[in-house]
Design a protein around this motif. Structure first.
Motif, short mmCIF file in Angstrom:
data_model
loop_
_atom_site.label_atom_id
_atom_site.label_comp_id
_atom_site.label_asym_id
_atom_site.label_seq_id
_atom_site.Cartn_x
_atom_site.Cartn_y
_atom_site.Cartn_z
N ASP A 121 9.40 30.52 -43.99
CA ASP A 121 10.54 29.61 -44.05
C ASP A 121 10.72 29.12 -45.49
OD1 ASP A 121 12.47 27.65 -43.88
OD2 ASP A 121 11.50 26.56 -42.23
N ALA A 122 11.73 29.68 -46.17
CA ALA A 122 12.01 29.31 -47.56
C ALA A 122 13.21 28.37 -47.66
CB ALA A 122 12.27 30.58 -48.38
N SER A 123 13.58 27.73 -46.56
CA SER A 123 14.79 26.91 -46.55
C SER A 123 14.69 25.65 -47.41
CB SER A 123 15.16 26.53 -45.12
OG SER A 123 14.14 25.78 -44.50
N MET A 124 13.49 25.24 -47.80
CA MET A 124 13.33 24.07 -48.66
C MET A 124 13.57 24.39 -50.13
SD MET A 124 10.00 22.23 -46.84
CE MET A 124 9.40 21.83 -48.44
N TRP A 125 13.74 25.68 -50.46
CA TRP A 125 13.89 26.10 -51.84
C TRP A 125 15.30 26.62 -52.10
CZ3 TRP A 125 9.37 26.43 -49.16
CH2 TRP A 125 8.27 25.79 -49.75
N THR A 126 15.67 26.61 -53.37
CA THR A 126 17.00 27.05 -53.81
C THR A 126 17.06 28.55 -54.02
OG1 THR A 126 17.27 24.92 -54.90
CG2 THR A 126 18.78 26.67 -55.56
N GLY A 127 15.95 29.13 -54.50
CA GLY A 127 15.94 30.55 -54.80
C GLY A 127 14.63 31.02 -55.38
N LEU A 128 14.69 32.20 -56.00
CA LEU A 128 13.53 32.84 -56.61
C LEU A 128 13.55 32.64 -58.12
CD1 LEU A 128 13.32 36.36 -54.94
CD2 LEU A 128 11.75 34.44 -54.64
N GLU A 129 12.38 32.52 -58.69
CA GLU A 129 12.20 32.48 -60.13
C GLU A 129 11.19 33.57 -60.48
OE1 GLU A 129 12.27 28.61 -62.58
OE2 GLU A 129 10.15 29.08 -62.27
N LEU A 188 13.89 34.46 -64.91
CA LEU A 188 15.15 34.54 -64.17
C LEU A 188 15.12 33.54 -63.03
CD1 LEU A 188 15.35 38.42 -63.78
CD2 LEU A 188 16.41 37.03 -65.56
N ARG A 189 16.18 32.77 -62.89
CA ARG A 189 16.35 31.87 -61.73
C ARG A 189 17.49 32.44 -60.92
NH1 ARG A 189 15.64 25.45 -61.95
NH2 ARG A 189 13.39 25.60 -61.67
N ILE A 190 17.18 32.87 -59.71
CA ILE A 190 18.17 33.55 -58.89
C ILE A 190 18.35 32.77 -57.58
CG2 ILE A 190 18.80 35.73 -57.80
CD1 ILE A 190 16.62 36.92 -59.82
N PRO A 191 19.45 32.04 -57.47
CA PRO A 191 19.69 31.29 -56.23
C PRO A 191 19.86 32.24 -55.04
CG PRO A 191 21.19 30.59 -57.99
CD PRO A 191 20.50 31.82 -58.46
N PHE A 192 19.35 31.83 -53.90
CA PHE A 192 19.49 32.65 -52.69
C PHE A 192 20.96 32.98 -52.42
CE2 PHE A 192 15.32 30.71 -51.11
CZ PHE A 192 14.58 31.83 -51.47
N GLY A 193 21.86 32.08 -52.77
CA GLY A 193 23.28 32.29 -52.52
C GLY A 193 23.89 33.44 -53.30
N GLU A 205 10.55 51.10 -66.27
CA GLU A 205 9.40 50.32 -66.71
C GLU A 205 9.80 48.85 -66.66
OE1 GLU A 205 6.82 51.53 -70.06
OE2 GLU A 205 7.29 49.51 -70.83
N VAL A 206 9.30 48.17 -65.65
CA VAL A 206 9.59 46.75 -65.49
C VAL A 206 8.30 46.03 -65.12
CG1 VAL A 206 10.39 47.06 -63.10
CG2 VAL A 206 11.07 45.01 -64.37
N ALA A 207 8.03 44.93 -65.81
CA ALA A 207 6.82 44.15 -65.58
C ALA A 207 7.20 42.81 -64.96
CB ALA A 207 6.08 43.92 -66.90
N VAL A 208 6.41 42.40 -63.96
CA VAL A 208 6.63 41.12 -63.28
C VAL A 208 5.34 40.31 -63.42
CG1 VAL A 208 7.24 39.99 -61.11
CG2 VAL A 208 8.16 42.27 -61.63
N ALA A 209 5.43 39.19 -64.14
CA ALA A 209 4.24 38.37 -64.39
C ALA A 209 4.15 37.15 -63.49
CB ALA A 209 4.21 37.92 -65.85
N GLY A 210 5.26 36.75 -62.90
CA GLY A 210 5.23 35.58 -62.02
C GLY A 210 6.39 35.61 -61.05
N VAL A 211 6.12 35.13 -59.85
CA VAL A 211 7.16 35.00 -58.83
C VAL A 211 6.96 33.63 -58.18
CG1 VAL A 211 8.15 35.94 -56.71
CG2 VAL A 211 7.12 37.49 -58.38
N ARG A 212 8.04 32.87 -58.15
CA ARG A 212 7.99 31.52 -57.59
C ARG A 212 9.23 31.24 -56.77
NH1 ARG A 212 6.41 31.89 -62.57
NH2 ARG A 212 8.45 31.52 -63.47
N LEU A 213 9.12 30.30 -55.88
CA LEU A 213 10.28 29.71 -55.24
C LEU A 213 10.58 28.42 -56.01
CD1 LEU A 213 9.23 30.14 -51.51
CD2 LEU A 213 10.98 31.42 -52.72
N TYR A 214 11.84 28.14 -56.23
CA TYR A 214 12.19 26.91 -56.95
C TYR A 214 13.26 26.15 -56.15
CZ TYR A 214 16.75 28.66 -58.45
OH TYR A 214 18.04 29.12 -58.46
N ARG A 215 13.34 24.87 -56.46
CA ARG A 215 14.41 24.05 -55.88
C ARG A 215 14.95 23.13 -56.95
NH1 ARG A 215 10.95 21.54 -51.41
NH2 ARG A 215 9.16 21.10 -52.68
N ILE A 216 16.24 22.82 -56.79
CA ILE A 216 16.89 21.94 -57.74
C ILE A 216 16.95 20.55 -57.14
CG2 ILE A 216 19.02 21.47 -58.98
CD1 ILE A 216 19.52 24.44 -59.06
#
Length: 157
Positions: free
Chosen positions: A63-71, A110-115, A146-157
């Motif tokens: 349940d990711a409904s408390m967050w705005t999107g992915l970072e 990158l901050r990517i809103p779920f919307g 070639e793409v590197a991913v160092a961190g994945v987070r959920l964020y909220r505003i």
């Protein structure tokens, strides 16, 4: 909220394609990262390689409904890549919610809103209460990925 993806590599050869590549965990430009790399081919109806991870280790919805999107913290070879989300709403492997980004040589957050994720080959509307899987894909054209991913987070505003 920090996520610790257990990335796994998947290529189009699961459907007969001939793209090749892999995923490795290493230091990329001074940061520990998961790197998706390889050569995409459109032969045999192919054209993708990806790293993907379930949010819950047992594959159930998160349940990711408390967050705005992915970072995401990403870097790469200046090419375009997809971020794809899967939810329990989706039943077919080609269905997803997606957006794209360019992986610049310098690290970027990158901050990517779920919307901003769009439905693909489904009538479903993204429901963050049913989020199950995140994927990073190189797809749709012949190129070296070639793409590197160092961190994945959920964020909220």
């Amino acid at each position: 909220m920090n996520l610790n993806p257990a990335w796994e590599y998947v290529a189009d050869n699961v459907m007969g394609g001939v793209s090749n590549g892999g995923m490795r965990q290493e230091t990329y430009q001074s940061r520990k990262a998961a790197i998706l790399y390889g050569n995409l081919s459109l032969d045999n109806n192919g054209g993708f390689i990806q790293i993907a991870s379930d949010l819950n280790s047992d594959g159930t919805a998160f349940d990711a409904s408390m967050w705005t999107g992915l970072e995401l913290d990403v870097s790469g070879n200046s090419d375009r890549y997809d971020i794809r989300l899967r939810t329990d709403q989706l039943t077919k492997p080609w269905e997803s919610f997606r957006t794209e980004f360019t992986a610049t040589p310098d690290w970027q957050t990158l901050r990517i809103p779920f919307g901003t994720f769009t439905s693909h080959k489904t009538e479903a509307i993204f429901d963050p209460t049913q989020l199950r899987r995140i994927g990073i894909l190189a797809i749709g054209r012949k190129f070296h990925a070639e793409v590197a991913v160092a961190g994945v987070r959920l964020y909220r505003i």
